[in-house]
Write a protein that holds these residues in place. Structure first.
Motif, mmCIF file in Angstrom:
data_model
loop_
_atom_site.group_PDB
_atom_site.id
_atom_site.type_symbol
_atom_site.label_atom_id
_atom_site.label_comp_id
_atom_site.label_asym_id
_atom_site.label_seq_id
_atom_site.Cartn_x
_atom_site.Cartn_y
_atom_site.Cartn_z
ATOM 1 N N CYS B 23 18.497 -36.696 40.118
ATOM 2 C CA CYS B 23 17.616 -35.827 40.674
ATOM 3 C C CYS B 23 17.430 -34.669 40.027
ATOM 4 C CB CYS B 23 17.380 -35.678 42.145
ATOM 5 S SG CYS B 23 18.799 -34.526 42.790
ATOM 6 N N MET B 24 18.393 -34.079 39.210
ATOM 7 C CA MET B 24 18.261 -32.864 38.509
ATOM 8 C C MET B 24 17.913 -33.197 37.109
ATOM 9 S SD MET B 24 20.987 -30.251 39.794
ATOM 10 C CE MET B 24 22.365 -30.746 39.559
ATOM 11 N N LYS B 27 13.349 -36.987 34.971
ATOM 12 C CA LYS B 27 12.078 -36.818 34.573
ATOM 13 C C LYS B 27 11.694 -35.754 33.453
ATOM 14 C CE LYS B 27 11.266 -38.473 38.960
ATOM 15 N NZ LYS B 27 12.670 -37.879 39.401
ATOM 16 N N GLU B 29 9.182 -34.663 32.410
ATOM 17 C CA GLU B 29 7.940 -33.810 32.731
ATOM 18 C C GLU B 29 8.319 -32.632 33.721
ATOM 19 O OE1 GLU B 29 8.001 -36.911 33.510
ATOM 20 O OE2 GLU B 29 7.325 -37.296 35.498
ATOM 21 N N GLU B 30 9.217 -32.861 34.486
ATOM 22 C CA GLU B 30 9.649 -31.847 35.254
ATOM 23 C C GLU B 30 10.982 -30.970 34.723
ATOM 24 O OE1 GLU B 30 10.822 -33.211 39.262
ATOM 25 O OE2 GLU B 30 8.947 -34.320 39.447
ATOM 26 N N ASN B 31 11.036 -29.975 35.054
ATOM 27 C CA ASN B 31 11.961 -29.128 34.300
ATOM 28 C C ASN B 31 13.222 -29.350 34.473
ATOM 29 O OD1 ASN B 31 9.550 -27.246 34.053
ATOM 30 N ND2 ASN B 31 11.132 -26.095 32.811
ATOM 31 N N PHE B 32 14.168 -29.240 33.559
ATOM 32 C CA PHE B 32 15.654 -29.523 33.689
ATOM 33 C C PHE B 32 16.230 -28.244 34.007
ATOM 34 C CE2 PHE B 32 15.651 -33.173 30.501
ATOM 35 C CZ PHE B 32 14.934 -33.848 31.197
ATOM 36 N N PRO B 33 17.467 -28.063 34.743
ATOM 37 C CA PRO B 33 18.131 -26.904 34.782
ATOM 38 C C PRO B 33 18.853 -26.637 33.371
ATOM 39 C CG PRO B 33 19.426 -28.730 35.899
ATOM 40 C CD PRO B 33 18.000 -29.351 35.531
#
Lengths: 458, 463
Positions: B23-24, B27, B29-33
């Protein structure tokens, strides 16, 4: 509800992006912010030279503050035309040669310096600054932002710092040197001749360690979805960033773009209501208080919220998204002692060696030990115990080496091949409390081992 | 969710870890930590899961991933170039972190996607340049890419804290498997083990025996195997919790466990007799855990009934294998005595008329030694060549000349690693070289027994 799941996906994306790449929103510390803005503005408009240090602990938002000020100033057309921003980072520009090269590139003067040979560093820098003057009656002012300023102090002779401060003292060209560091004693690192050229203007920012309500408010703010109007305001502010031209600064390129997002009003209200209710839950307040006691910095809180947001799932409804249970669970991770966890994952043999080390340290007042000493102590116990019999030396040695690999015990001196490994002296880096805790928490530990850990008498 | 299910099947009992990781960092298109620190014991699946995760990740989505082992990349230059090779495709030269960041920044213009850099054995980063760890943790900020750095290591995060601290990192802990979980994982390799057993039988030549044995193998059930594993873990679990190691040893010992059944001596259902048969081999292979001596083990298993003390036996064998000459043995004993006695005791030990010793309280106290301060636990001390020869002549009854034959024995002992140089390796001739004896007391006792010399008599610790 299918429409909801889409919105939740969007929310997750929005929250993640805002947490990670909102580099320019700075909260609080209005005085300091004004101070820095005025300094930069004066450099740009009046052509004053200046130097300043911005000091604060890690995660207190120093870089964000600088970014925020730059974003503010980007509204100002005059500022954009009159100033060049040169950004250096102590971690990237590890010596003065690299730094100067980068300065040249950022001033877009590679062509001018091409093929020229300079006698000294200062000549080179003077030439660069002179280039700005050429052709214009008024020289462009340059803002030098030195991130991790303390690392520049370790450069040979502090040449870069000396020259920058020297220029800022004498009226050669208007430059402003803004150092950003987390070392409070950074002034002491400066050489005498460098120190005397520095203006001794220092700005300290410390995170607010008193106001817990503010912390809770920030927590809620980072989780709520802004209204359309707020989004627009944000977008306007961030929009000015496109005027910022710098190859070294990257925050404006990957900055979070609020204009990309649009939420339906109904959904937004439902979500914000959920968050508002969440922060009133006693268990959440308790968890936040615990976090606040660990670390008051915003960076820490942001990471915590990021982990929460990651757990959002599209298949669930709003009410099940960020729950109080998730928050308490996540806080529990921060509360656990990693070393005790590590000890609980050891085998019984390894734990026995740790107990032997503990007894040795208690008896001999934390004298160093080697494998022989520990093994003979363990062997005495193993002979009379029913469970630990039949452990051979090589297996115990292997277990001892495992402890060393985990850095639970450390060799006293750097490894020399002259000493046999059985006789190499080690020290333990655990407290007795940690060992006792591990012995208590260890699952299915033989009773005799537990008793032995209490008393070294066999 | 397809990814997580696949990984969960492949790595049982690691569901939480896989879910959190997924979940981190999944994807693009979403920001990674910016950085995740993964720590835990060896053999808890850190590297294996991350490796598979990255492979699936790179296939499914338009991401670039790379897994680097920091042990392989022993200089920063190799590390940077290795990472860049995978991330921006095509070999590039890169000398320092500045250039590394510069090249990555240009990658942004090429395409918009996620990048993941995983560094195995991240503790080695501490030995590299000072700037590398803090910079890697802020790589996202420096490059402006959606990039995530995964650091994998055995040691806890607190071991990294440098002088001015590093930025906040998300840390993930992979807990050690519990006994139940270990059993579950080991029983997963049931089919594999049975298959290997069949292969082993097929290697045997006799066709009739083969057929009989294969029939027996067919009768092995999962339950039978689990029973065996329970027995196995009851011996091994206290000394070793490393799952990969247990897996190897379990399948190895299973062949020994099955031997009496295959020979027709014991019924498959007679668990009690099977246990009696396996108990001793299991205990002897416990002394071999982590060592993986293939040959020695089978040898030991064959004569385990004859002699109880395995370690002693192998030591004797070793001592015999050297076949040291007579003077060589005495030289070794002399070296041991020189290493384990202090020089000021030499006169009392080796000179016949050393005069009367005055007993003083100080010397009485000095003699009352605790075990921890004895030379056997503190290790050998160094001695000069002169002292070695003096002790050698003192303990040897006959007269021998100081010939080059005798001196060459010393260099032989050094070559055999029974003696070791501590310093002055290059100037043996001027007498400044110092040596130490590297063998233990048991070895010397055995040598002493062979030549008829009582070693205890000449050891201060035992006198």
């Amino acid at each position: 509800m299918p429409d909801d799941s889409e919105e939740i996906l969007k929310t997750r994306k929005f929250l993640k992006e805002r947490l990670q790449t909102d580099y320019s929103t700075f909260r609080g510390h209005e005085n300091e912010r004004d101070n820095i803005r005025q300094l930069l503005q004066r450099t740009a408009e009046m052509g004053e030279s200046n130097s300043m240090l911005l000091i604060g602990p890690r995660g207190s938002g120093k870089t964000t503050l600088v970014n925020a000020v730059l974003t503010d100033l980007m509204k100002n057309k005059d500022f954009i035309q009159n100033t060049l921003i040169v950004h250096l980072n102590g971690n990237l520009h590890t010596d003065d040669r690299l730094a100067l090269k980068s300065v040249t590139v950022q001033m877009q003067l590679e062509n001018a310096t091409d093929g020229k040979v300079f006698g000294s560093f200062s000549e080179n820098l003077a030439f660069l600054l002179a280039c700005l003057k050429a052709g214009n009656k008024r020289s462009k002012s340059v803002v030098f932002i030195l991130d991790e300023f303390d690392l520049f102090c370790a450069h040979h002779n502090q040449t870069l710092l000396y020259n920058l401060f020297d220029v800022s003292q004498s009226a050669q060209a208007p430059i402003c040197v803004l150092g950003v560091t987390c070392r409070l004693d950074v002034i002491e690192l400066l050489e005498k001749r460098v120190k005397s050229r520095f203006s001794h203007r220092q700005v300290f920012i410390f995170p607010n360690a008193e106001d817990f309500d503010e912390y809770v408010k920030l927590f809620a703010e980072l989780l709520t979805i802004p209204s359309e109007k707020q989004l627009k305001e944000l977008a306007d502010r961030v929009g000015t960033l496109k005027h910022l031209q710098s190859s070294e600064l990257t925050f404006h390129r990957s900055h979070f773009q609020p204009s990309k997002y649009k939420f339906s009003k109904k959904y937004m209200e439902a979500w914000n209501k959920h968050i508002a209710e969440l922060i009133k839950t006693p268990s959440v307040v308790k968890s936040l208080q615990a976090l606040f006691d660990f670390d008051v910095s915003q960076a820490f809180l942001k990471i915590f919220i990021f982990r929460l947001v990651c757990q959002m799932q599209t298949s669930l409804s709003i009410a099940e998204q960020i729950t109080a249970e998730q928050i308490t669970q996540l806080t529990a991770i921060y509360e656990m002692d990693e070393k005790v966890e590590l000890l609980c994952g050891l085998s019984v043999l390894e734990l026995c060696l740790i107990i032997a080390i503990k007894h040795h340290s208690e008896i001999y007042d934390r004298d160093p030990f080697n494998f022989e000493i520990i093994f003979s102590r363990f062997h005495k116990f193993a002979k009379v115990s029913s469970t630990m019999q039949g452990i051979e030396r090589p297996v115990a040695l292997k277990a001892f080496e495992h402890l060393r690999n985990m850095e639970i015990i450390l060799p006293l001196t750097a490894t020399t091949c002259k000493v046999q490994k059985e006789f190499e002296m080690h020290k333990m880096v655990l407290t007795y409390g940690q060992i006792n805790q591990a012995v208590q928490r260890y699952q299915a530990l033989p009773t005799e081992v537990q008793q032995w850990s209490q008393s070294s008498l066999i | 969710m397809y990814t997580t299910e696949l990984l969960e099947n492949r790595y049982p009992c690691r569901t939480d870890f896989i879910r959190i990781l997924y979940c981190m960092v999944s994807k693009s298109e979403e920001n990674f930590p910016s950085a995740i620190y993964i720590s835990g014991h060896t053999g808890t699946g850190k590297t294996a899961i991350v490796k598979d995760f990255l492979n699936i990740h790179a296939e499914c989505e338009n991401n670039r991933t790379v897994l680097v082992n920091c042990v392989e990349c022993y200089t920063t230059k190799i590390l940077y170039e290795h990472i860049l090779e995978e991330l921006v495709l095509g070999g590039t030269r890169c000398d320092n972190f500045k250039e590394f960041v510069e090249i990555l920044r240009q990658a942004k213009n090429v395409e918009q996607s996620g990048f993941v850099v995983a560094l195995d054995n991240a503790d080695r980063l501490r030995d590299m340049d000072n700037n590398i760890l803090p910079s890697l943790l802020r790589l996202q900020e420096f490059t402006g890419l959606n990039i995530c750095v995964l650091l994998i290591s055995q040691i806890p995060l607190e071991k990294y804290y440098c002088k001015t601290g590093v930025s906040e990192v998300i840390s993930l802990y992979t807990p050690q498997y519990t006994k139940v979980e270990t059993l579950k994982i080991l029983s997963g390799s049931f089919e594999n083990t049975v298959h290997m057993l069949k292969c082993r039988i097929n290697d045997n030549c006799d066709a009739k025996v083969q057929r009989n044995q294969l029939v027996i193998v067919e009768q092995i059930t999962q339950e039978f195997y689990n029973n065996y594993l329970n027995i196995f873990l009851s011996v091994f679990y206290k000394a070793c919790r490393d799952v990969p190691e247990l897996k190897i040893t379990a399948s190895k010992c299973f062949f020994t466990y099955m031997e009496p059944v295959l020979n027709g001596n014991v019924e498959l259902s007679d668990v009690a007799r099977l246990w009696r048969n396996i108990a001793v081999p299991l205990r002897s292979s416990l002394s071999q855990v982590y060592m993986r001596f293939d040959k020695v083990e089978s040898e030991m298993l064959s004569n385990h009934n004859l002699e109880g003390n395995l370690a002693d036996n192998s030591l004797r064998k070793l001592a015999r294998a050297f076949e040291l000459p007579f003077y060589g043995k005495y030289l070794l004993i002399a070296a041991f005595l020189a290493s384990h006695n202090s020089a000021n005791q030499d006169k009392r030990l080796f000179v016949k008329h050393h005069g009367k010793q005055r007993k003083r309280l100080q010397s009485v106290n000095a003699k009352a030694k605790v075990a921890e301060k004895m030379s056997s636990s503190l290790g050998p001390k160094s001695f000069s060549l002169d002292r070695l020869l003096a002790i050698f002549y003192a303990i040897l009854d006959e007269k021998v000349g100081l010939t080059c034959n005798l001196l060459s024995q010393i260099s032989t002992l050094v070559h055999l690693k029974l003696l070791g140089f501590v310093s002055g390796e290059n100037n043996v001739m001027d007498g400044s070289a110092r040596l130490q004896c590297t063998v233990g007391l048991e070895f010397i006792l055995y040598i002493g027994k062979v030549v008829g010399f009582n070693v205890y008599q000449y050891l201060c610790d035992f006198a």
